[in-house]
Scaffold this motif. Structure first.
Motif, PDB file in Angstrom:
ATOM      1  N   MET A  23    -111.660-131.453   4.894  1.00  0.00           N
ATOM      2  CA  MET A  23    -112.293-130.339   4.197  1.00  0.00           C
ATOM      3  C   MET A  23    -113.666-130.707   3.654  1.00  0.00           C
ATOM      4  N   SER A  24    -114.109-131.941   3.856  1.00  0.00           N
ATOM      5  CA  SER A  24    -115.400-132.423   3.338  1.00  0.00           C
ATOM      6  C   SER A  24    -115.504-132.202   1.832  1.00  0.00           C
ATOM      7  N   LEU A  25    -114.446-132.613   1.118  1.00  0.00           N
ATOM      8  CA  LEU A  25    -114.376-132.442  -0.333  1.00  0.00           C
ATOM      9  C   LEU A  25    -113.965-133.736  -1.013  1.00  0.00           C
ATOM     10  N   SER A  26    -114.315-133.830  -2.283  1.00  0.00           N
ATOM     11  CA  SER A  26    -113.709-134.823  -3.172  1.00  0.00           C
ATOM     12  C   SER A  26    -113.002-134.018  -4.252  1.00  0.00           C
ATOM     13  N   VAL A  27    -111.784-134.425  -4.587  1.00  0.00           N
ATOM     14  CA  VAL A  27    -110.981-133.676  -5.552  1.00  0.00           C
ATOM     15  C   VAL A  27    -110.303-134.632  -6.524  1.00  0.00           C
ATOM     16  N   CYS A  28    -109.873-134.087  -7.664  1.00  0.00           N
ATOM     17  CA  CYS A  28    -109.032-134.827  -8.598  1.00  0.00           C
ATOM     18  C   CYS A  28    -107.954-133.872  -9.081  1.00  0.00           C
ATOM     19  N   PRO A  29    -106.798-134.391  -9.462  1.00  0.00           N
ATOM     20  CA  PRO A  29    -105.724-133.504  -9.918  1.00  0.00           C
ATOM     21  C   PRO A  29    -106.052-132.885 -11.269  1.00  0.00           C
ATOM     22  N   ILE A  30    -105.589-131.669 -11.468  1.00  0.00           N
ATOM     23  CA  ILE A  30    -105.706-131.001 -12.768  1.00  0.00           C
ATOM     24  C   ILE A  30    -104.592-131.544 -13.652  1.00  0.00           C
ATOM     25  N   PRO A  88    -104.035-134.442  -4.950  1.00  0.00           N
ATOM     26  CA  PRO A  88    -104.843-134.643  -3.754  1.00  0.00           C
ATOM     27  C   PRO A  88    -103.985-134.956  -2.517  1.00  0.00           C
ATOM     28  N   ALA A  89    -102.887-135.682  -2.711  1.00  0.00           N
ATOM     29  CA  ALA A  89    -102.005-135.998  -1.572  1.00  0.00           C
ATOM     30  C   ALA A  89    -101.403-134.726  -0.980  1.00  0.00           C
ATOM     31  N   ASP A  90    -101.056-133.751  -1.836  1.00  0.00           N
ATOM     32  CA  ASP A  90    -100.544-132.463  -1.335  1.00  0.00           C
ATOM     33  C   ASP A  90    -101.580-131.799  -0.438  1.00  0.00           C
ATOM     34  N   LEU A  91    -102.852-131.819  -0.872  1.00  0.00           N
ATOM     35  CA  LEU A  91    -103.908-131.189  -0.090  1.00  0.00           C
ATOM     36  C   LEU A  91    -104.136-131.932   1.216  1.00  0.00           C
ATOM     37  N   GLU A  92    -104.106-133.262   1.173  1.00  0.00           N
ATOM     38  CA  GLU A  92    -104.244-134.057   2.405  1.00  0.00           C
ATOM     39  C   GLU A  92    -103.141-133.713   3.401  1.00  0.00           C
ATOM     40  N   ARG A  93    -101.894-133.664   2.914  1.00  0.00           N
ATOM     41  CA  ARG A  93    -100.766-133.336   3.807  1.00  0.00           C
ATOM     42  C   ARG A  93    -100.910-131.937   4.388  1.00  0.00           C
ATOM     43  N   ALA A  94    -101.275-130.976   3.544  1.00  0.00           N
ATOM     44  CA  ALA A  94    -101.395-129.592   4.004  1.00  0.00           C
ATOM     45  C   ALA A  94    -102.497-129.450   5.058  1.00  0.00           C
ATOM     46  N   THR A  95    -103.655-130.073   4.823  1.00  0.00           N
ATOM     47  CA  THR A  95    -104.744-129.957   5.801  1.00  0.00           C
ATOM     48  C   THR A  95    -104.412-130.693   7.087  1.00  0.00           C
ATOM     49  N   SER A  96    -103.707-131.809   6.983  1.00  0.00           N
ATOM     50  CA  SER A  96    -103.388-132.583   8.186  1.00  0.00           C
ATOM     51  C   SER A  96    -102.392-131.855   9.081  1.00  0.00           C
ATOM     52  N   ARG A  97    -101.687-130.892   8.535  1.00  0.00           N
ATOM     53  CA  ARG A  97    -100.726-130.111   9.333  1.00  0.00           C
ATOM     54  C   ARG A  97    -101.399-129.017  10.147  1.00  0.00           C
ATOM     55  N   THR A  98    -102.655-128.739   9.856  1.00  0.00           N
ATOM     56  CA  THR A  98    -103.359-127.722  10.633  1.00  0.00           C
ATOM     57  C   THR A  98    -103.847-128.334  11.937  1.00  0.00           C
ATOM     58  N   ARG A  99    -103.900-127.506  12.964  1.00  0.00           N
ATOM     59  CA  ARG A  99    -104.397-127.958  14.261  1.00  0.00           C
ATOM     60  C   ARG A  99    -105.864-127.571  14.401  1.00  0.00           C
ATOM     61  N   GLU A 100    -106.554-128.244  15.303  1.00  0.00           N
ATOM     62  CA  GLU A 100    -107.955-127.928  15.552  1.00  0.00           C
ATOM     63  C   GLU A 100    -108.100-126.443  15.846  1.00  0.00           C
ATOM     64  N   GLY A 101    -109.072-125.811  15.186  1.00  0.00           N
ATOM     65  CA  GLY A 101    -109.340-124.395  15.382  1.00  0.00           C
ATOM     66  C   GLY A 101    -108.441-123.471  14.575  1.00  0.00           C
TER      67      GLY A 101
END
Length: 132
Positions: A23-30, A88-101
């Motif tokens: 996602m080209s982001l840096s994040v921290c947990p709330i 952040p790990a939740d977001l990494e897992r969620a984005t990694s489950r998406t396929r190209e496009g």
């Protein structure tokens, strides 16, 4: 105008930022310290975008102006493709489950120009090819 000039400032935090490369982001947990600094309930969850590199080819929008259709520094991501995001790990897992496009709906909380919190829905599309 530099992106940082138009985005709300992120609160100071002691936690290390985590890069979410897809996602080209840096994040921290709330947490209970950060949430009130940005106007959220102390029990709020999600991840705060602390740095966003603009990726307009990956963000698609309907019925909002182009600036509002982008994930911005200061946004809080609460859900990605229907998955609640707490770390952040939740977001990494969620984005990694998406396929190209593939497209995914991202639910964020953001401060409007008048300082009010608003919920924004953004359609994010995973880029084709390797992550940047």
């Amino acid at each position: 105008v530099a992106e940082e000039d138009s985005a709300p400032a992120a609160p100071q935090q002691s936690k290390a930022d985590v890069d979410v490369e897809l996602m080209s982001l840096s994040v921290c947990p709330i947490d209970s310290e950060i949430a009130p600094q940005i106007g959220l309930d102390p029990n709020a969850s999600g991840v705060l975008i602390t740095r966003s590199r603009r990726t307009p080819s990956r963000l698609l929008s309907h019925n909002v102006n182009a600036h509002d259709a982008e994930l911005q520094t200061g946004d809080v991501i609460e859900r990605f493709a229907g998955i609640q995001i707490r770390t952040p790990a939740d977001l990494e897992r969620a984005t990694s489950r998406t396929r190209e496009g593939e497209r995914a709906l991202v639910e964020v909380v953001r401060k409007s120009s008048d300082g009010q919190l608003q919920r924004v829905l953004i359609v994010w599309q995973r880029a084709n090819g390797a992550a940047i």
